[in-house]
Design an enzyme around this catalytic site. Structure first.
Site, mmCIF file in Angstrom:
data_model
loop_
_atom_site.group_PDB
_atom_site.id
_atom_site.type_symbol
_atom_site.label_atom_id
_atom_site.label_comp_id
_atom_site.label_asym_id
_atom_site.label_seq_id
_atom_site.Cartn_x
_atom_site.Cartn_y
_atom_site.Cartn_z
ATOM 1 N N ASP A 274 3.821 -48.442 -7.498
ATOM 2 C CA ASP A 274 4.709 -49.590 -7.267
ATOM 3 C C ASP A 274 4.874 -49.924 -5.776
ATOM 4 O O ASP A 274 5.221 -49.061 -4.968
ATOM 5 C CB ASP A 274 6.081 -49.301 -7.888
ATOM 6 C CG ASP A 274 6.907 -50.555 -8.009
ATOM 7 O OD1 ASP A 274 7.102 -51.018 -9.139
ATOM 8 O OD2 ASP A 274 7.337 -51.087 -6.972
ATOM 9 N N HIS B 155 6.901 -52.610 -4.702
ATOM 10 C CA HIS B 155 8.118 -53.400 -4.458
ATOM 11 C C HIS B 155 9.066 -52.609 -3.556
ATOM 12 O O HIS B 155 9.506 -51.523 -3.900
ATOM 13 C CB HIS B 155 8.794 -53.773 -5.771
ATOM 14 C CG HIS B 155 7.978 -54.722 -6.601
ATOM 15 N ND1 HIS B 155 7.073 -54.290 -7.542
ATOM 16 C CD2 HIS B 155 7.913 -56.078 -6.603
ATOM 17 C CE1 HIS B 155 6.482 -55.342 -8.096
ATOM 18 N NE2 HIS B 155 6.975 -56.447 -7.546
HETATM 19 C C1 B12 Z 1 8.740 -60.051 -4.377
HETATM 20 C C2 B12 Z 1 7.980 -59.655 -5.626
HETATM 21 C C3 B12 Z 1 6.695 -59.139 -5.458
HETATM 22 C C4 B12 Z 1 6.053 -58.933 -4.102
HETATM 23 C C5 B12 Z 1 6.544 -57.568 -3.569
HETATM 24 C C6 B12 Z 1 6.658 -57.516 -2.048
HETATM 25 C C7 B12 Z 1 7.202 -56.180 -1.617
HETATM 26 N N1 B12 Z 1 6.437 -55.476 -0.804
HETATM 27 O O1 B12 Z 1 8.278 -55.761 -2.042
HETATM 28 C C8 B12 Z 1 4.526 -58.954 -4.477
HETATM 29 C C9 B12 Z 1 4.040 -60.395 -4.461
HETATM 30 C C10 B12 Z 1 3.614 -58.108 -3.610
HETATM 31 C C11 B12 Z 1 4.602 -58.486 -5.935
HETATM 32 C C12 B12 Z 1 3.564 -57.858 -6.598
HETATM 33 C C13 B12 Z 1 3.607 -57.564 -7.960
HETATM 34 N N2 B12 Z 1 4.574 -57.896 -8.840
HETATM 35 CO CO1 B12 Z 1 6.319 -58.539 -8.294
HETATM 36 N N3 B12 Z 1 7.940 -59.443 -8.015
HETATM 37 C C14 B12 Z 1 8.561 -59.800 -6.920
HETATM 38 C C15 B12 Z 1 9.887 -60.494 -7.278
HETATM 39 C C16 B12 Z 1 9.668 -62.021 -7.111
HETATM 40 C C17 B12 Z 1 11.117 -60.084 -6.470
HETATM 41 C C18 B12 Z 1 11.316 -58.564 -6.364
HETATM 42 C C19 B12 Z 1 12.432 -58.310 -5.355
HETATM 43 O O2 B12 Z 1 12.176 -58.022 -4.191
HETATM 44 N N4 B12 Z 1 13.702 -58.485 -5.807
HETATM 45 C C20 B12 Z 1 14.869 -58.347 -4.949
HETATM 46 C C21 B12 Z 1 15.447 -56.932 -5.066
HETATM 47 C C22 B12 Z 1 16.724 -56.821 -4.219
HETATM 48 O O3 B12 Z 1 15.786 -56.735 -6.438
HETATM 49 P P1 B12 Z 1 15.233 -55.508 -7.266
HETATM 50 O O4 B12 Z 1 13.897 -55.094 -6.814
HETATM 51 O O5 B12 Z 1 15.402 -55.864 -8.713
HETATM 52 O O6 B12 Z 1 16.243 -54.335 -6.887
HETATM 53 C C23 B12 Z 1 17.643 -54.429 -7.144
HETATM 54 C C24 B12 Z 1 18.033 -53.843 -8.504
HETATM 55 O O7 B12 Z 1 17.015 -53.908 -9.466
HETATM 56 C C25 B12 Z 1 18.426 -52.447 -8.198
HETATM 57 N N5 B12 Z 1 17.450 -51.357 -8.268
HETATM 58 C C26 B12 Z 1 16.123 -51.356 -8.068
HETATM 59 N N6 B12 Z 1 15.636 -50.120 -8.217
HETATM 60 C C27 B12 Z 1 16.671 -49.311 -8.509
HETATM 61 C C28 B12 Z 1 16.738 -47.943 -8.756
HETATM 62 C C29 B12 Z 1 17.980 -47.360 -9.047
HETATM 63 C C30 B12 Z 1 18.060 -45.900 -9.349
HETATM 64 C C31 B12 Z 1 19.150 -48.180 -9.085
HETATM 65 C C32 B12 Z 1 20.471 -47.582 -9.370
HETATM 66 C C33 B12 Z 1 19.073 -49.534 -8.851
HETATM 67 C C34 B12 Z 1 17.839 -50.086 -8.557
HETATM 68 O O8 B12 Z 1 18.913 -52.466 -6.869
HETATM 69 C C35 B12 Z 1 18.332 -53.539 -6.122
HETATM 70 C C36 B12 Z 1 19.461 -54.190 -5.330
HETATM 71 O O9 B12 Z 1 20.293 -54.958 -6.137
HETATM 72 C C37 B12 Z 1 10.074 -60.074 -8.780
HETATM 73 C C38 B12 Z 1 10.758 -61.106 -9.681
HETATM 74 C C39 B12 Z 1 12.258 -61.115 -9.472
HETATM 75 N N7 B12 Z 1 12.790 -62.269 -9.318
HETATM 76 O O10 B12 Z 1 12.870 -60.041 -9.461
HETATM 77 C C40 B12 Z 1 8.616 -59.834 -9.225
HETATM 78 C C41 B12 Z 1 8.312 -58.832 -10.322
HETATM 79 C C42 B12 Z 1 9.151 -57.571 -10.108
HETATM 80 N N8 B12 Z 1 6.907 -58.512 -10.093
HETATM 81 C C43 B12 Z 1 6.260 -58.334 -11.197
HETATM 82 C C44 B12 Z 1 4.881 -57.991 -11.272
HETATM 83 C C45 B12 Z 1 4.269 -57.917 -12.665
HETATM 84 C C46 B12 Z 1 4.126 -57.735 -10.127
HETATM 85 C C47 B12 Z 1 2.633 -57.367 -10.082
HETATM 86 C C48 B12 Z 1 2.167 -56.328 -11.106
HETATM 87 C C49 B12 Z 1 1.856 -58.696 -10.187
HETATM 88 C C50 B12 Z 1 0.344 -58.538 -10.252
HETATM 89 N N9 B12 Z 1 -0.205 -58.841 -11.420
HETATM 90 O O11 B12 Z 1 -0.268 -58.144 -9.285
HETATM 91 C C51 B12 Z 1 2.485 -56.842 -8.628
HETATM 92 C C52 B12 Z 1 2.774 -55.335 -8.530
HETATM 93 C C53 B12 Z 1 1.802 -54.580 -7.713
HETATM 94 C C54 B12 Z 1 2.188 -53.105 -7.619
HETATM 95 N N10 B12 Z 1 1.189 -52.264 -7.443
HETATM 96 O O12 B12 Z 1 3.342 -52.716 -7.697
HETATM 97 C C55 B12 Z 1 7.125 -58.554 -12.426
HETATM 98 C C56 B12 Z 1 7.481 -57.258 -13.149
HETATM 99 C C57 B12 Z 1 7.523 -57.458 -14.648
HETATM 100 C C58 B12 Z 1 8.446 -56.455 -15.292
HETATM 101 N N11 B12 Z 1 8.172 -55.190 -15.213
HETATM 102 O O13 B12 Z 1 9.452 -56.824 -15.825
HETATM 103 C C59 B12 Z 1 8.342 -59.334 -11.819
HETATM 104 C C60 B12 Z 1 9.685 -59.096 -12.528
HETATM 105 C C61 B12 Z 1 7.970 -60.854 -11.901
HETATM 106 C C62 B12 Z 1 7.968 -61.371 -13.330
HETATM 107 N N12 B12 Z 1 9.005 -62.072 -13.741
HETATM 108 O O14 B12 Z 1 7.066 -61.121 -14.090
HETATM 109 N N13 B12 Z 1 5.822 -58.754 -6.465
#
Ligand code: B12
Length: 153
Positions: free
Chosen positions: A18, A20
């Site tokens: 991963d 992200h």
């Molecule tokens: C930005 C992004 C990317 C960027 C990442 C850049 C980077 N270096 O971080 C790029 C473009 C590179 C990318 C790539 C991919 N991505 Co992406 N990405 C996103 C996106 C748009 C935003 C993620 C983000 O930064 N959110 C903001 C942060 C703050 O939120 P968060 O990560 O959810 O974390 C919060 C909470 O979840 C929580 N949290 C997170 N982890 C943990 C752990 C614990 C213990 C706790 C308590 C809380 C917690 O706390 C955080 C703060 O509030 C999401 C869609 C979305 N809107 O969420 C898709 C998304 C996560 N990606 C997705 C996918 C599929 C991919 C790829 C596989 C796409 C592909 N085919 O290549 C690749 C993954 C490659 C890999 N090897 O991992 C999917 C995942 C599908 C799923 N599992 O549900 C999503 C949901 C998009 C979608 N709707 O389909 N991605």
């Protein structure tokens, strides 16, 4: 300043393949601001590194993040591996986008990760303040005699 996690040691990172980084970065900062010692492993962290670091650093909790849909593959034996390495008392949390698709109902996903031995599974919209509140509560519960009895049994 409110420091509910003073002296709490947290290992955090994105597991497996991963990449992200935003979630763990924000969460790491919030945990530090709440008083925790944060050991940030970053992205693409192998499961074995979570285990080795948790034991070496005497962690209270391991927070695993996964957002690319591969969580179940990488998290499968994490609890067993942590226990085998001497980390039986370490809380194990997972969060992020834990299912393969964002459209998968959360209840089934949560149950799946709890079955794997995680103490808590958090959905994608989890705010850091919520994770901090729950962790402080779990640590308070862990420090009771009842919990110590159960973990010795
Ligand atoms: C930005 C992004 C990317 C960027 C990442 C850049 C980077 N270096 O971080 C790029 C473009 C590179 C990318 C790539 C991919 N991505 Co992406 N990405 C996103 C996106 C748009 C935003 C993620 C983000 O930064 N959110 C903001 C942060 C703050 O939120 P968060 O990560 O959810 O974390 C919060 C909470 O979840 C929580 N949290 C997170 N982890 C943990 C752990 C614990 C213990 C706790 C308590 C809380 C917690 O706390 C955080 C703060 O509030 C999401 C869609 C979305 N809107 O969420 C898709 C998304 C996560 N990606 C997705 C996918 C599929 C991919 C790829 C596989 C796409 C592909 N085919 O290549 C690749 C993954 C490659 C890999 N090897 O991992 C999917 C995942 C599908 C799923 N599992 O549900 C999503 C949901 C998009 C979608 N709707 O389909 N991605």
């Amino acid at each position: 300043m409110d420091v509910p996690l003073r002296n709490v040691r947290v290992v955090i990172g994105s597991i497996g393949d991963d990449i992200h980084v935003v979630g763990i970065t924000i969460l790491g900062h919030a945990l530090r601001n709440a008083g925790a010692e944060v050991i940030q492993l970053g992205i693409q962290t192998p499961p074995a590194e979570f285990v080795a670091t948790a034991v070496a650093e005497d962690a209270d909790v391991v927070m695993v993040s996964s957002s690319n849909g591969h969580a179940a593959i990488w998290c499968d034996t994490l609890r067993a591996d942590l226990d085998a390495a001497g980390g039986e008392g370490v809380l194990l949390y997972v969060g992020g986008n834990l299912a393969v698709s964002a459209f998968t109902p959360w209840e089934g996903t949560e149950a799946r990760f709890l079955d794997m031995g995680f103490d808590r599974a958090f959905g994608p919209a989890t705010q850091p303040a919520e994770a901090i509140r729950v962790l402080a509560e779990d640590l308070r519960a862990r420090d009771t005699d009842e919990f110590r009895e159960a973990s010795r049994a």
